[in-house]
Enzyme design. Sequence first.
Site, PDB file in Angstrom:
ATOM      1  N   THR A 122      -5.517   1.350  -0.094  1.00 48.74           N
ATOM      2  CA  THR A 122      -4.799   0.438   0.987  1.00 48.74           C
ATOM      3  C   THR A 122      -3.204   0.959   0.628  1.00 48.74           C
ATOM      4  OG1 THR A 122      -4.370  -1.484  -0.394  1.00 48.74           O
ATOM      5  CG2 THR A 122      -6.342  -1.214   0.792  1.00 48.74           C
ATOM      6  N   ASP A 123      -2.378   0.650   1.650  1.00 50.18           N
ATOM      7  CA  ASP A 123      -0.885   0.687   1.599  1.00 50.18           C
ATOM      8  C   ASP A 123      -0.744  -0.752   0.762  1.00 50.18           C
ATOM      9  OD1 ASP A 123       1.868   1.258   1.719  1.00 50.18           O
ATOM     10  OD2 ASP A 123       1.704   1.536   3.890  1.00 50.18           O
ATOM     11  N   TRP A 124       0.572  -0.949   0.311  1.00 47.60           N
ATOM     12  CA  TRP A 124       0.895  -1.922  -0.354  1.00 47.60           C
ATOM     13  C   TRP A 124       0.954  -3.260   0.494  1.00 47.60           C
ATOM     14  CZ3 TRP A 124      -0.151   1.905  -2.563  1.00 47.60           C
ATOM     15  CH2 TRP A 124       0.141   2.483  -4.039  1.00 47.60           C
TER      16      TRP A 124
ATOM     17  N   GLU B 134      -4.246  -1.835  -3.300  1.00 48.93           N
ATOM     18  CA  GLU B 134      -2.849  -1.743  -3.861  1.00 48.93           C
ATOM     19  C   GLU B 134      -2.109  -2.712  -3.044  1.00 48.93           C
ATOM     20  OE1 GLU B 134      -1.703  -0.477  -6.232  1.00 48.93           O
ATOM     21  OE2 GLU B 134      -3.133   0.788  -7.025  1.00 48.93           O
TER      22      GLU B 134
END
Length: 784
Positions: free
Chosen positions: A270-272, A290
């Site tokens: 995942t993106d943050w 993440e």
Amino acid sequence: MKKTLLIGAATLCVAPLLAQPKLTKDNIDEVLKAMTLEEKATLVVGGGWGSMTAGSMTASSETLVSGAAGTTRPIERLGIPVTVLADGPAGLRINPTRPGTDLTFYCTGFPVGTVLASTWNTELVESLTTAMGEEVKEYGADVLLAPGQNLHRNPLCGRNFEYFSEDPLLSGKMSAAYVKGIQSNGVGVSIKHFAANSQEVNRQSNDARINSRALRELYLKGFEIAVRESDPWTVMSSYNKLNGEFTQQSHGLLNDILRTEWGFKGIFMTDWGNKEGTVKAVKAGNDLMEPGMQNEIDRIVAAVKEGTLDIADLDRNVRRMLEYIVRTPRFAGYKFSNKPDLAGHARLVRAATPEGLVLLENNGVLPFKQVRKVALYGTGSYDFIAGGTGSGNVNKAYVRNIAEGLRDNGLEVNADIENWYKQYISLKKTELRNNAAGNGMGILLGDPVVPEMEISRSFIEKKLGETDLAVFTISRNAGEGDDRKAADGDWTLTGTEREILQNLADVYHAAGKQLVVVLNIGGVIETASWKHIPDAVLLAWTPGQEGGYAVADVLTGAANPSGKLPMTFPVSYFDIPSSFNFPNNYKGGNSIDIAALMGGGSGRRNMTKDVDYTDYAEGIWVGYRYFTTAGKNVSYPFGYGLSYTTFAYSQPVVKVAKDGTVTASVTVKNTGSVAGKEAVQLYIAAPDGGLVKPACELKAFAKTRELKPGESEVLTMTVSPYTLASFNEANNEWEMASGNYTARFGASVADIRATASFKQAKPQTWVVYPVCQPKTPVKEITVK
């Protein structure tokens, strides 16, 4: 007998403790079997926000990479180490200083993605990213969170500088070259943001509503090329939804398309963030959350115990995580030096950057002739912008400005002008930083752009006699978290900039002297209304830490620019179909009638800032596909760029193999007086085959070596039948039509230098999964 049984039972109880496996490349299944449920959940959730800061529970002083974006979590009893993930894509983003040491950890500021694409040179890109990958490895990171390769759907997307192009083939080829260079060092990448992350406004929850043809042909195609050609270690999801479903939770996107159709073998992260659908993401095949939070671990453990998450799904993701970990330098025990070859990389960047600079206008003033003293105007001349803001902002030791570059090339910059600008810039930067800190905006964004200083005509006249020529730098920047605006000071010039431009031209032209404009900008701006005023316009983009040197090398002729535009420069912002479905730019109300403005087919949509969806109502009509088909005038066409020499194309040849593979070649000759390189673009005009198609589409490209005057080179390009195919939504398949095709060899999409016809005798089709489709088809514009 009873005693024997008791001893046997005791032996069984302690056996797991005595036989704990340690992870190797050959015992992944054994380690997986030995893991507890809690350990499995831990491995698919990152180390948390700030997991690479001092005192972190996942990073010792020996493994610390201060400023890295995140980590995976170690499981020491099984020999599973922490791995480190760090931001890109214009270089490694880590903190340049660390507590307890006087050493510095600066990284090279490489040219941004748009500059790389402007080179049209995959070999050059790979050489640059090979150097970048060395810094990733020697500073102790395992994965660079790059490249960004979302399509330039609209020029006002705040992160376009990170991305490559409005064309998916150019984007995909550049991404593949980027990945190969980084991963040649034994470290990984994470191509991002998958998929349809075309805007920053409301990026966390916006729903990108896209019909299947546009999705497949434009927004997924670049990722497909990169995955098939470069085997990236990881892929990162976008924040947004795609046709009603968050991308990180889409089984159709992550499994059916990415893994089954394209053959992706790495991990998906995942993106943050921390979205609620953790369990759904695990089921969909998202291997790593993440930056990682404890509540995500808890959700996974609870779901398995409750029976709402099959342990087989979790095991599948854990196995992929283990397969990733054993590839990393951390697992191999690599002793990183913290001493990459920064000086060598700086030299490489300076030498390579002119290939990404685009000469837009030149009436003969460039390269400089008999110029010794330069009047250098514009804040960007002295406060040069190397790259965009946000997570893509590299902590560099320095940025070379144009004044430094001119002096390095033996020219004299007027001291009075320079000193005046430096004083103004220093004052304004202090004010801007104080304002940013007070607004809580100074964490990741980098330095703000200093607005242009007012310069009186009388001052220009006073310095006229002391200088041979004037250079005026116009600056723009953008970055993560917000999109640009169709307003003065962003899309268009400010009143101050226009006044300086006109006064400089009037004063210098009256004296028989000339004016050059340098565009130090992160993305497309309006040029049609003023480009006729100066004698030359050099598009420098935001080309990295050596940018000022590279610009001066081009101005003086030490380097010959060979960059070409990877996107279209329109005459007006609202000439772009997607502008009517881009957030927060329309000021005339809450909705607009796209059908009336663009020629039918679409409805109305909300244009307020907090809109929860974006209709991709332009369909496939993005960039040159629209402008060439509609016959719409542009300021500068896709693929355009001038040189200090000229090139002739001849002897076009196209051959078609039995399987439909097309081989196209053309001879390119340097017909000018100086050495140079030429990027040849192969556009294909295809038969309709029952579908409405663009007038032509880029299907291949190649760049010559540096050709001396009079020298020739034969460029050969290959196009597969699949690359020629268009997507048929009704049949849910890719279709290459039979019939007559035309190969157009161009210096740009509007400058075709040679053509050749060929025929495909038989149609070919490729059926795909019927996934990621909109619940209700998006009403699209029609183009005639």
